[in-house]
Design a protein around this motif. Structure first.
Motif, PDB file in Angstrom:
ATOM      1  N   ASN A  21       0.821  -1.226   0.000  1.00 41.64           N
ATOM      2  CA  ASN A  21       0.000   0.000   0.000  1.00 41.64           C
ATOM      3  C   ASN A  21       0.849   1.268   0.000  1.00 41.64           C
ATOM      4  N   GLY A  22       2.170   1.120  -0.125  1.00 48.36           N
ATOM      5  CA  GLY A  22       3.075   2.262  -0.182  1.00 48.36           C
ATOM      6  C   GLY A  22       3.637   2.698   1.156  1.00 48.36           C
ATOM      7  N   THR A  23       3.229   2.056   2.241  1.00 49.39           N
ATOM      8  CA  THR A  23       3.726   2.411   3.570  1.00 49.39           C
ATOM      9  C   THR A  23       5.193   2.010   3.714  1.00 49.39           C
ATOM     10  N   PRO A  24       6.072   2.976   4.024  1.00 47.91           N
ATOM     11  CA  PRO A  24       7.470   2.611   4.271  1.00 47.91           C
ATOM     12  C   PRO A  24       7.614   2.039   5.680  1.00 47.91           C
ATOM     13  N   VAL A  25       8.360   0.945   5.801  1.00 53.53           N
ATOM     14  CA  VAL A  25       8.620   0.321   7.100  1.00 53.53           C
ATOM     15  C   VAL A  25      10.115   0.094   7.238  1.00 53.53           C
ATOM     16  N   ARG A  26      10.544   0.029   8.473  1.00 49.87           N
ATOM     17  CA  ARG A  26      11.932  -0.320   8.786  1.00 49.87           C
ATOM     18  C   ARG A  26      11.909  -1.744   9.312  1.00 49.87           C
ATOM     19  N   VAL A  27      12.635  -2.643   8.659  1.00 54.21           N
ATOM     20  CA  VAL A  27      12.760  -4.022   9.138  1.00 54.21           C
ATOM     21  C   VAL A  27      14.159  -4.137   9.705  1.00 54.21           C
ATOM     22  N   ARG A  28      14.223  -4.509  10.974  1.00 58.01           N
ATOM     23  CA  ARG A  28      15.508  -4.551  11.660  1.00 58.01           C
ATOM     24  C   ARG A  28      15.542  -5.715  12.627  1.00 58.01           C
ATOM     25  N   ALA A  29      16.738  -5.998  13.111  1.00 51.68           N
ATOM     26  CA  ALA A  29      16.891  -7.017  14.146  1.00 51.68           C
ATOM     27  C   ALA A  29      16.237  -6.524  15.435  1.00 51.68           C
ATOM     28  N   PRO A 102      16.728 -29.260  15.784  1.00 47.22           N
ATOM     29  CA  PRO A 102      17.422 -30.495  15.416  1.00 47.22           C
ATOM     30  C   PRO A 102      16.723 -31.154  14.221  1.00 47.22           C
ATOM     31  N   SER A 103      17.493 -31.866  13.407  1.00 50.56           N
ATOM     32  CA  SER A 103      16.891 -32.594  12.289  1.00 50.56           C
ATOM     33  C   SER A 103      17.384 -34.032  12.317  1.00 50.56           C
ATOM     34  N   SER A 104      16.524 -34.933  11.896  1.00 53.44           N
ATOM     35  CA  SER A 104      16.883 -36.349  11.907  1.00 53.44           C
ATOM     36  C   SER A 104      17.825 -36.707  10.761  1.00 53.44           C
ATOM     37  N   ASP A 105      17.922 -35.846   9.751  1.00 50.84           N
ATOM     38  CA  ASP A 105      18.757 -36.162   8.592  1.00 50.84           C
ATOM     39  C   ASP A 105      20.019 -35.295   8.503  1.00 50.84           C
ATOM     40  N   ASP A 106      20.364 -34.613   9.579  1.00 51.66           N
ATOM     41  CA  ASP A 106      21.572 -33.787   9.660  1.00 51.66           C
ATOM     42  C   ASP A 106      21.599 -32.601   8.694  1.00 51.66           C
ATOM     43  N   VAL A 107      20.466 -32.225   8.131  1.00 45.56           N
ATOM     44  CA  VAL A 107      20.381 -31.022   7.303  1.00 45.56           C
ATOM     45  C   VAL A 107      20.164 -29.848   8.257  1.00 45.56           C
ATOM     46  N   PRO A 108      21.051 -28.843   8.251  1.00 42.20           N
ATOM     47  CA  PRO A 108      20.867 -27.689   9.136  1.00 42.20           C
ATOM     48  C   PRO A 108      19.500 -27.032   8.885  1.00 42.20           C
ATOM     49  N   SER A 109      18.643 -27.065   9.896  1.00 46.42           N
ATOM     50  CA  SER A 109      17.247 -26.658   9.744  1.00 46.42           C
ATOM     51  C   SER A 109      16.848 -25.634  10.795  1.00 46.42           C
ATOM     52  N   ALA A 110      15.833 -24.852  10.454  1.00 50.01           N
ATOM     53  CA  ALA A 110      15.299 -23.871  11.389  1.00 50.01           C
ATOM     54  C   ALA A 110      13.794 -23.768  11.192  1.00 50.01           C
ATOM     55  N   GLU A 111      13.092 -23.552  12.301  1.00 47.71           N
ATOM     56  CA  GLU A 111      11.662 -23.285  12.234  1.00 47.71           C
ATOM     57  C   GLU A 111      11.466 -21.802  11.985  1.00 47.71           C
ATOM     58  N   VAL A 112      10.596 -21.472  11.056  1.00 44.88           N
ATOM     59  CA  VAL A 112      10.339 -20.082  10.704  1.00 44.88           C
ATOM     60  C   VAL A 112       8.905 -19.729  11.092  1.00 44.88           C
ATOM     61  N   SER A 113       8.710 -18.492  11.573  1.00 42.60           N
ATOM     62  CA  SER A 113       7.374 -18.057  11.992  1.00 42.60           C
ATOM     63  C   SER A 113       7.232 -16.543  11.817  1.00 42.60           C
ATOM     64  N   PHE A 114       5.976 -16.111  11.735  1.00 40.14           N
ATOM     65  CA  PHE A 114       5.664 -14.699  11.536  1.00 40.14           C
ATOM     66  C   PHE A 114       4.440 -14.308  12.349  1.00 40.14           C
ATOM     67  N   THR A 115       4.407 -13.066  12.776  1.00 45.10           N
ATOM     68  CA  THR A 115       3.208 -12.480  13.379  1.00 45.10           C
ATOM     69  C   THR A 115       3.079 -11.071  12.807  1.00 45.10           C
ATOM     70  N   ILE A 116       1.925 -10.782  12.224  1.00 43.45           N
ATOM     71  CA  ILE A 116       1.697  -9.490  11.591  1.00 43.45           C
ATOM     72  C   ILE A 116       0.443  -8.870  12.198  1.00 43.45           C
ATOM     73  N   GLU A 117       0.529  -7.615  12.583  1.00 39.52           N
ATOM     74  CA  GLU A 117      -0.636  -6.895  13.110  1.00 39.52           C
ATOM     75  C   GLU A 117      -1.684  -6.816  12.003  1.00 39.52           C
ATOM     76  N   GLU A 118      -2.943  -7.023  12.366  1.00 41.14           N
ATOM     77  CA  GLU A 118      -4.024  -7.199  11.392  1.00 41.14           C
ATOM     78  C   GLU A 118      -4.158  -6.059  10.385  1.00 41.14           C
ATOM     79  N   ASP A 119      -3.895  -4.831  10.785  1.00 37.19           N
ATOM     80  CA  ASP A 119      -4.015  -3.707   9.848  1.00 37.19           C
ATOM     81  C   ASP A 119      -3.020  -3.817   8.691  1.00 37.19           C
ATOM     82  N   TYR A 120      -2.032  -4.694   8.828  1.00 40.14           N
ATOM     83  CA  TYR A 120      -0.986  -4.836   7.812  1.00 40.14           C
ATOM     84  C   TYR A 120      -1.009  -6.202   7.123  1.00 40.14           C
ATOM     85  N   HIS A 121      -2.057  -7.002   7.402  1.00 40.84           N
ATOM     86  CA  HIS A 121      -2.217  -8.267   6.681  1.00 40.84           C
ATOM     87  C   HIS A 121      -2.427  -7.965   5.201  1.00 40.84           C
ATOM     88  N   GLY A 122      -1.901  -8.819   4.354  1.00 41.11           N
ATOM     89  CA  GLY A 122      -2.099  -8.674   2.918  1.00 41.11           C
ATOM     90  C   GLY A 122      -1.254  -7.594   2.271  1.00 41.11           C
TER      91      GLY A 122
END
Length: 189
Positions: A21-29, A102-122
């Motif tokens: 929607n054109g809103t500038p955001v700062r994504v940071r650690a 941890p992974s059973s097949d020794d492939v370096p793995s990570a679980e990924v997740s997100f939470t977005i405030e509803e006004d910014y969904h989509g």
């Protein structure tokens, strides 16, 4: 815009991005001083958003949840937040993270997740998090992302489907387990 070299020092990782929607955001650690901002952002979330993220109703974040802020080393965990300016401060409108698992097949793995405030969904924010976390993960040797998504959350499943990563998924008891391969780009459609 920060160079990817800044990912070696998580406190310095920051990117300017633009939502659909054109809103500038700062994504940071995330930083230790974000604790109250995270609590405030959580309390603004609707019950359904909390449920789709945590798979349970929650009225508050636990100390364990908040303790993840201090674990943001970009090795075992990478946590990003999207912020908007708010006077001399900023507000958090979303977060994305991966945590090495941890992974059973020794492939370096990570679980990924997100939470977005509803006004910014989509508005493409989860896709931005996905792209940046993939960059960071690849630089850190992560070869696979995994996620558990409620089958009733098609928007999140679409983010993974459109990530550009080869993926596989299976559903059990209403939960979709998604695996994305970070080693290769997605095959052409």
């Amino acid at each position: 815009m920060a160079a990817m070299d800044d990912a070696r020092t998580p406190i310095h990782f920051a990117r300017n991005e633009t939502l659909r929607n054109g809103t500038p955001v700062r994504v940071r650690a995330i930083r230790p001083d974000d604790r109250q901002r995270i609590i405030t952002a959580f309390h603004k979330l609707e019950a359904e958003t909390i449920y789709t993220r945590f798979f349970t109703a929650k009225r508050a974040l636990s100390e364990t949840d908040l303790g993840r802020i201090d674990a943001n080393d970009f090795v075992r965990a990478a946590i990003l937040v999207a912020t908007l300016p708010d006077g001399d401060d900023e507000i958090i409108i979303g977060g994305g993270a991966y945590t090495v698992i941890p992974s059973s097949d020794d492939v370096p793995s990570a679980e990924v997740s997100f939470t977005i405030e509803e006004d910014y969904h989509g508005q493409g924010l989860a896709g931005i998090f996905m792209r940046l976390l993939t960059e960071i993960g690849r630089e850190r040797g992560i070869q696979r992302f995994e996620a558990e998504v409620l089958a009733g959350n098609p928007a999140m499943l679409a983010v993974f489907q459109h990530s550009g990563l080869p993926l596989s998924k299976h559903t059990e008891d209403g939960v979709v387990h998604v695996e994305m391969d970070l080693r290769l780009p997605a095959p052409p459609v």
